[in-house]
Scaffold this active site. Structure first.
Site, PDB file in Angstrom:
ATOM      1  N   GLU A  64       8.248 -13.187  14.889  1.00 11.61           N
ATOM      2  CA  GLU A  64       8.145 -12.283  13.820  1.00 11.61           C
ATOM      3  C   GLU A  64       7.906 -12.799  12.564  1.00 11.61           C
ATOM      4  O   GLU A  64       7.840 -14.085  12.600  1.00 11.61           O
ATOM      5  CB  GLU A  64       9.340 -11.297  13.777  1.00 11.61           C
ATOM      6  CG  GLU A  64       9.105 -10.243  15.054  1.00 11.61           C
ATOM      7  CD  GLU A  64      10.375  -9.284  14.785  1.00 11.61           C
ATOM      8  OE1 GLU A  64      10.903  -9.223  13.844  1.00 11.61           O
ATOM      9  OE2 GLU A  64      10.247  -8.379  15.670  1.00 11.61           O
ATOM     10  N   HIS A  73       9.879  -2.081   4.549  1.00 15.16           N
ATOM     11  CA  HIS A  73       8.929  -2.684   5.515  1.00 15.16           C
ATOM     12  C   HIS A  73       7.480  -2.449   5.332  1.00 15.16           C
ATOM     13  O   HIS A  73       7.080  -1.327   4.799  1.00 15.16           O
ATOM     14  CB  HIS A  73       9.379  -1.917   6.745  1.00 15.16           C
ATOM     15  CG  HIS A  73       8.948  -2.636   8.082  1.00 15.16           C
ATOM     16  ND1 HIS A  73       7.511  -2.755   8.454  1.00 15.16           N
ATOM     17  CD2 HIS A  73       9.580  -3.279   8.807  1.00 15.16           C
ATOM     18  CE1 HIS A  73       7.529  -3.423   9.520  1.00 15.16           C
ATOM     19  NE2 HIS A  73       8.671  -3.953   9.906  1.00 15.16           N
ATOM     20  N   ARG A 116       8.395 -10.244   4.505  1.00 20.16           N
ATOM     21  CA  ARG A 116       8.208  -8.898   4.218  1.00 20.16           C
ATOM     22  C   ARG A 116       7.915  -8.159   2.954  1.00 20.16           C
ATOM     23  O   ARG A 116       7.163  -7.412   2.486  1.00 20.16           O
ATOM     24  CB  ARG A 116       9.545  -7.932   4.670  1.00 20.16           C
ATOM     25  CG  ARG A 116       9.633  -7.939   6.149  1.00 20.16           C
ATOM     26  CD  ARG A 116      10.584  -7.064   6.777  1.00 20.16           C
ATOM     27  NE  ARG A 116      10.802  -7.255   7.850  1.00 20.16           N
ATOM     28  CZ  ARG A 116      11.651  -6.638   8.689  1.00 20.16           C
ATOM     29  NH1 ARG A 116      12.648  -6.139   8.462  1.00 20.16           N
ATOM     30  NH2 ARG A 116      11.277  -6.611  10.349  1.00 20.16           N
ATOM     31  N   HIS A 148      13.463   0.445   4.133  1.00 21.68           N
ATOM     32  CA  HIS A 148      13.851   0.059   5.617  1.00 21.68           C
ATOM     33  C   HIS A 148      15.087  -0.568   5.827  1.00 21.68           C
ATOM     34  O   HIS A 148      15.702  -0.223   6.648  1.00 21.68           O
ATOM     35  CB  HIS A 148      12.599  -1.030   6.239  1.00 21.68           C
ATOM     36  CG  HIS A 148      12.822  -1.487   7.776  1.00 21.68           C
ATOM     37  ND1 HIS A 148      12.803  -0.542   8.355  1.00 21.68           N
ATOM     38  CD2 HIS A 148      13.314  -2.546   8.141  1.00 21.68           C
ATOM     39  CE1 HIS A 148      13.018  -1.372   9.769  1.00 21.68           C
ATOM     40  NE2 HIS A 148      13.066  -2.532   9.346  1.00 21.68           N
ATOM     41  N   ARG A 160      15.749  -9.740   3.515  1.00 21.66           N
ATOM     42  CA  ARG A 160      16.075  -9.876   4.704  1.00 21.66           C
ATOM     43  C   ARG A 160      15.129 -10.581   5.744  1.00 21.66           C
ATOM     44  O   ARG A 160      14.069 -10.150   5.869  1.00 21.66           O
ATOM     45  CB  ARG A 160      16.687  -8.821   5.561  1.00 21.66           C
ATOM     46  CG  ARG A 160      17.190  -8.880   7.097  1.00 21.66           C
ATOM     47  CD  ARG A 160      17.720  -7.459   7.367  1.00 21.66           C
ATOM     48  NE  ARG A 160      16.677  -6.441   7.661  1.00 21.66           N
ATOM     49  CZ  ARG A 160      16.100  -6.101   8.783  1.00 21.66           C
ATOM     50  NH1 ARG A 160      16.573  -6.802  10.165  1.00 21.66           N
ATOM     51  NH2 ARG A 160      15.132  -5.347   8.799  1.00 21.66           N
TER      52      ARG A 160
HETATM   53  C1  LIG Z   1      12.956   1.860  12.683  1.00 21.02           C
HETATM   54  C2  LIG Z   1      13.939   0.851  12.811  1.00 21.02           C
HETATM   55  C3  LIG Z   1      13.532  -0.453  13.395  1.00 21.02           C
HETATM   56  C4  LIG Z   1      14.333  -1.623  13.180  1.00 21.02           C
HETATM   57  N1  LIG Z   1      14.278  -2.637  13.769  1.00 21.02           N
HETATM   58  C5  LIG Z   1      15.113  -3.864  13.904  1.00 21.02           C
HETATM   59  C6  LIG Z   1      14.803  -4.992  14.699  1.00 21.02           C
HETATM   60  O1  LIG Z   1      13.887  -4.817  15.410  1.00 21.02           O
HETATM   61  N2  LIG Z   1      15.868  -5.745  14.584  1.00 21.02           N
HETATM   62  C7  LIG Z   1      16.863  -5.812  13.793  1.00 21.02           C
HETATM   63  O2  LIG Z   1      17.668  -6.743  13.568  1.00 21.02           O
HETATM   64  N3  LIG Z   1      16.984  -4.775  12.900  1.00 21.02           N
HETATM   65  C8  LIG Z   1      16.192  -3.695  13.032  1.00 21.02           C
HETATM   66  N4  LIG Z   1      16.450  -2.450  12.278  1.00 21.02           N
HETATM   67  C9  LIG Z   1      17.484  -2.732  11.280  1.00 21.02           C
HETATM   68  C10 LIG Z   1      18.752  -2.368  12.024  1.00 21.02           C
HETATM   69  O3  LIG Z   1      18.465  -1.371  13.198  1.00 21.02           O
HETATM   70  C11 LIG Z   1      19.986  -1.723  11.453  1.00 21.02           C
HETATM   71  O4  LIG Z   1      20.268  -2.599  10.228  1.00 21.02           O
HETATM   72  C12 LIG Z   1      21.238  -1.945  12.404  1.00 21.02           C
HETATM   73  O5  LIG Z   1      20.857  -1.216  13.494  1.00 21.02           O
HETATM   74  C13 LIG Z   1      22.424  -1.148  11.392  1.00 21.02           C
HETATM   75  O6  LIG Z   1      23.514  -1.350  12.483  1.00 21.02           O
HETATM   76  P1  LIG Z   1      24.717  -0.684  11.930  1.00 21.02           P
HETATM   77  O7  LIG Z   1      25.975  -0.764  13.171  1.00 21.02           O
HETATM   78  O8  LIG Z   1      25.341  -1.116  10.609  1.00 21.02           O
HETATM   79  O9  LIG Z   1      24.629   0.886  11.462  1.00 21.02           O
HETATM   80  P2  LIG Z   1      23.799   2.073  12.368  1.00 21.02           P
HETATM   81  O10 LIG Z   1      23.257   1.654  13.625  1.00 21.02           O
HETATM   82  O11 LIG Z   1      22.772   2.762  11.464  1.00 21.02           O
HETATM   83  O12 LIG Z   1      25.081   3.093  12.667  1.00 21.02           O
HETATM   84  C14 LIG Z   1      25.515   3.815  11.774  1.00 21.02           C
HETATM   85  C15 LIG Z   1      26.652   4.682  12.290  1.00 21.02           C
HETATM   86  O13 LIG Z   1      27.462   5.415  11.213  1.00 21.02           O
HETATM   87  C16 LIG Z   1      27.539   6.630  11.537  1.00 21.02           C
HETATM   88  N5  LIG Z   1      27.880   7.289  10.111  1.00 21.02           N
HETATM   89  C17 LIG Z   1      27.037   7.157   9.014  1.00 21.02           C
HETATM   90  N6  LIG Z   1      27.515   8.062   8.129  1.00 21.02           N
HETATM   91  C18 LIG Z   1      28.708   8.464   8.532  1.00 21.02           C
HETATM   92  C19 LIG Z   1      29.883   9.431   8.065  1.00 21.02           C
HETATM   93  N7  LIG Z   1      29.984   9.655   6.763  1.00 21.02           N
HETATM   94  N8  LIG Z   1      30.923   9.777   8.891  1.00 21.02           N
HETATM   95  C20 LIG Z   1      30.783   9.182  10.205  1.00 21.02           C
HETATM   96  N9  LIG Z   1      29.781   8.505  10.732  1.00 21.02           N
HETATM   97  C21 LIG Z   1      28.793   8.226   9.817  1.00 21.02           C
HETATM   98  C22 LIG Z   1      26.277   7.093  12.167  1.00 21.02           C
HETATM   99  O14 LIG Z   1      26.284   8.399  12.586  1.00 21.02           O
HETATM  100  C23 LIG Z   1      26.120   5.873  12.867  1.00 21.02           C
HETATM  101  O15 LIG Z   1      27.063   6.028  14.387  1.00 21.02           O
HETATM  102  C24 LIG Z   1      15.377  -1.523  12.229  1.00 21.02           C
HETATM  103  C25 LIG Z   1      15.941  -0.377  11.764  1.00 21.02           C
HETATM  104  C26 LIG Z   1      15.039   0.789  11.824  1.00 21.02           C
HETATM  105  C27 LIG Z   1      15.360   2.068  11.108  1.00 21.02           C
END
Ligand SMILES: Cc1cc2nc3c(=O)[nH]c(=O)nc-3n(C[C@H](O)[C@H](O)[C@H](O)COP(=O)(O)OP(=O)(O)OC[C@H]3O[C@@H](n4cnc5c(N)ncnc54)[C@H](O)[C@@H]3O)c2cc1C
Length: 535
Positions: A116, A244, A291, A353, A388
């Site tokens: 990447e 992105h 990016r 993104h 990032r």
């Molecule tokens: C389309 C896409 C592709 C991506 N591809 C990559 C990749 O290939 N590699 C990489 O490293 N990163 C990638 N990313 C970024 C990465 O996916 C995210 O940064 C990462 O998954 C965030 O994880 P997290 O556990 O912090 O939050 P999340 O996975 O977003 O989880 C957040 C949680 O909090 C909950 N929540 C939110 N607000 C509340 C509330 N008020 N009350 C209760 N629950 C709540 C949600 O329901 C969810 O369960 C991508 C992102 C996207 C959108």
């Protein structure tokens, strides 16, 4: 009402990893809540490209150098080193061994290392182009195997319970702010409950949805950032919102991410007339520049020539069968809207993104508020700096989810006389006088206004005038929404709207304050650019 030892708000990679690590102590009681009806729904679920592992020709030092280079001088060297050293072994221990994620291998059983942008090595592990789905499925199944983890769905955190804000004892005013759980909105029962906890972990993910064009799913609206801000937590680097470069433009599939791995496998960007242009902007990296550079280059092409999109061509670079095998999700999603990526280039635009800033935490994920940790995209460990590096966010969620859990375990074990919050100290949610039902038209209309303000004035290219306008309009909206919130029965949409405007203001003000263009914060009026990345 509920009570637990550790309350984790958010069920993505960061929250789930923290829960799994804590649950190794079978005595520990952990509750993980998500606003989504399905625990799989999160940004993590949509991750495509993959997560960083350590290939045989790679090292922590090489990865560290790439993270620091992409971060444009703002990445914390200490935090980045932690990620580079601890990330790949943890990936093996937690994702492969505990969650059973089967990353792609070749016929001889060796890992298929992906490439990447801005990575000096092939080091990305993936499961086709649905890596997030495989990780989420594995982690959720692992969570369900622990009887000491309770998963609550349809539970939206409204606000953190913090003393002094919610204490009945006026003398708590003299104490440092401490977190004792959260008010949770039960989306089915339509009521707010107190959920008390010894330790609270914010793992609520990102905020892409406060922008008009985004790759993020609807839940990414900055809830955690806004809650932490209202509670008085220290927030940093909020101006660094990563765009992105390549989100699909097609009715019915707006914002679908066309993974960077597509360019990693040879895809190139073209003008609508079919002319490659990235070498003009980054002679060294071309289509695999960081990016921020690629996104601004596309924006520049679109603005200068009046294009409404540019093209991403993989069809002429790889055999059709290879494209279908490597990118089955992108292939099938594009086909649904009439685009065959094995035969034609894909129309793309940049889209919001990833949030590089967030709740400031230390190397153990602890925030500036006592008993409050933040992990994953909501937190700012310093790893991502001003921009990032691709595929570091899943890894950061894994590493800091794990670290926060280790620290919490040590803290709870070493404190024999822990002061448990008591229900009589925390007032119940007061709904008296709230008679109006939330009007979905107002919620949707205000949300779209926020998204448009953020896209036009706090987007890829910023100026002092645009930011001043944004702040004025957002302040006005903030007042309107706060009045609406104080007079209307609660709903998940209203909670999200209130948080979205708060998060938008935090970002706009940080962007206004920082006149120095760096990484993904680009001020057209600043006249200087740190590093060699001006376009
Ligand atoms: C389309 C896409 C592709 C991506 N591809 C990559 C990749 O290939 N590699 C990489 O490293 N990163 C990638 N990313 C970024 C990465 O996916 C995210 O940064 C990462 O998954 C965030 O994880 P997290 O556990 O912090 O939050 P999340 O996975 O977003 O989880 C957040 C949680 O909090 C909950 N929540 C939110 N607000 C509340 C509330 N008020 N009350 C209760 N629950 C709540 C949600 O329901 C969810 O369960 C991508 C992102 C996207 C959108």
């Amino acid at each position: 009402m509920g009570q637990t030892e550790v309350l984790i708000i958010g069920c993505g990679i960061a929250g789930a990893t923290a829960a799994l690590r804590l649950a190794r102590n079978r005595e520990r009681r952990i509750t993980i809540v998500t606003r989504a009806p399905d625990p799989h729904e999160s940004n993590t679920n949509y991750a495509q490209g993959g997560i960083i592992g350590r290939a045989p020709d790679d090292s922590a030092e090489l990865l560290l150098a790439d993270i620091l280079a992409a971060g444009a001088g703002v990445s914390s060297p200490q935090a980045s080193r932690i990620l580079a050293e601890e990330g790949p072994p943890l990936l093996h221990e937690i994702l492969e061994e505990q969650a059973g994620v089967g990353f792609d291998r070749n016929e001889s059983g060796e890992m298929r290392w992906g490439h990447e942008a801005a990575h000096s090595r092939r080091r990305i592990l993936h499961v086709g182009d649905s890596t997030g789905r495989a990780i989420t499925a594995g982690l959720t199944a692992a969570l369900e195997r622990f009887p000491n983890i309770k998963i609550e769905t349809n539970a939206t955190a409204v606000d953190l319970i913090t003393f002094r804000h919610h204490s009945r004892n006026p003398l708590d005013n003299y104490q440092p702010i401490a977190c004792h759980g959260s008010y949770l909105f039960d989306r089915e029962g339509k009521a707010v409950h107190r959920y008390l906890a010894d330790i609270t972990v914010l793992a609520t993910g990102g905020l892409g949805r406060i922008y008009r064009n985004t790759t993020n799913p609807p839940g990414a609206r900055g809830d955690g950032l806004a809650m932490a801000h209202r509670a008085g937590a220290r927030i940093i680097n909020a101006e660094y919102v990563q765009f992105h470069p390549t989100a699909l433009v097609a009715p019915g599939a707006e914002g679908l991410l066309i993974s960077e791995a597509v360019r990693g496998e040879g895809g190139i960007l073209l003008t609508p007339q079919g002319k490659p242009f990235m070498a003009d902007y980054s002679p060294q990296w071309k289509d695999l520049a960081p990016r921020d550079v690629v996104a601004r280059a596309i924006h520049h092409e679109m603005e200068t020539h009046g294009y409404s999109f540019v093209l991403l061509d993989i069809a002429s670079r790889l055999p059709a069968e290879t494209i279908r095998q490597r990118f089955p999700y992108i292939y099938s999603e594009c086909l649904k809207v009439g685009i065959d990526v094995t035969h034609e280039p894909v129309p793309v635009v940049p889209a919001a993104h990833y949030f590089c800033g967030g709740v400031l935490v230390d190397e153990w994920g602890h925030s500036s508020i006592r008993n409050l940790y933040a992990v994953g995209e909501i937190s700012c460990t310093g790893v991502h700096g001003a921009n990032r590096l691709a595929s570091t966010s899943l890894l950061e969620g894994l590493v800091w989810g794990h670290r926060a859990a280790q620290h919490i375990e040590r803290t709870l074990t070493s404190s024999s006389n822990w002061e448990r919050p008591r229900f009589e100290d925390v007032p119940p949610w007061d709904e008296s006088g709230l008679t109006a039902e939330p009007d979905p038209a107002l919620i949707q209309g205000d949300m779209q206004t926020i998204q448009n303000i953020m896209w036009h004035y706090v987007g890829l290219v910023r100026t002092g005038d645009r930011l001043s306008r944004a702040i004025r309009e957002l302040r006005h909206l903030w007042n309107e929404i706060e009045t609406f919130y104080r007079t209307t029965k609660l709903s998940d949409g209203l909670i999200g709207l209130r948080n979205a405007v708060e998060a938008a203001l935090i970002i706009a003000q940080a962007a206004q304050h920082n006149r120095q263009s760096r990484g993904c914060h680009y001020r057209q009026d600043s006249g200087s650019f740190e590093g060699d990345r001006l376009i």
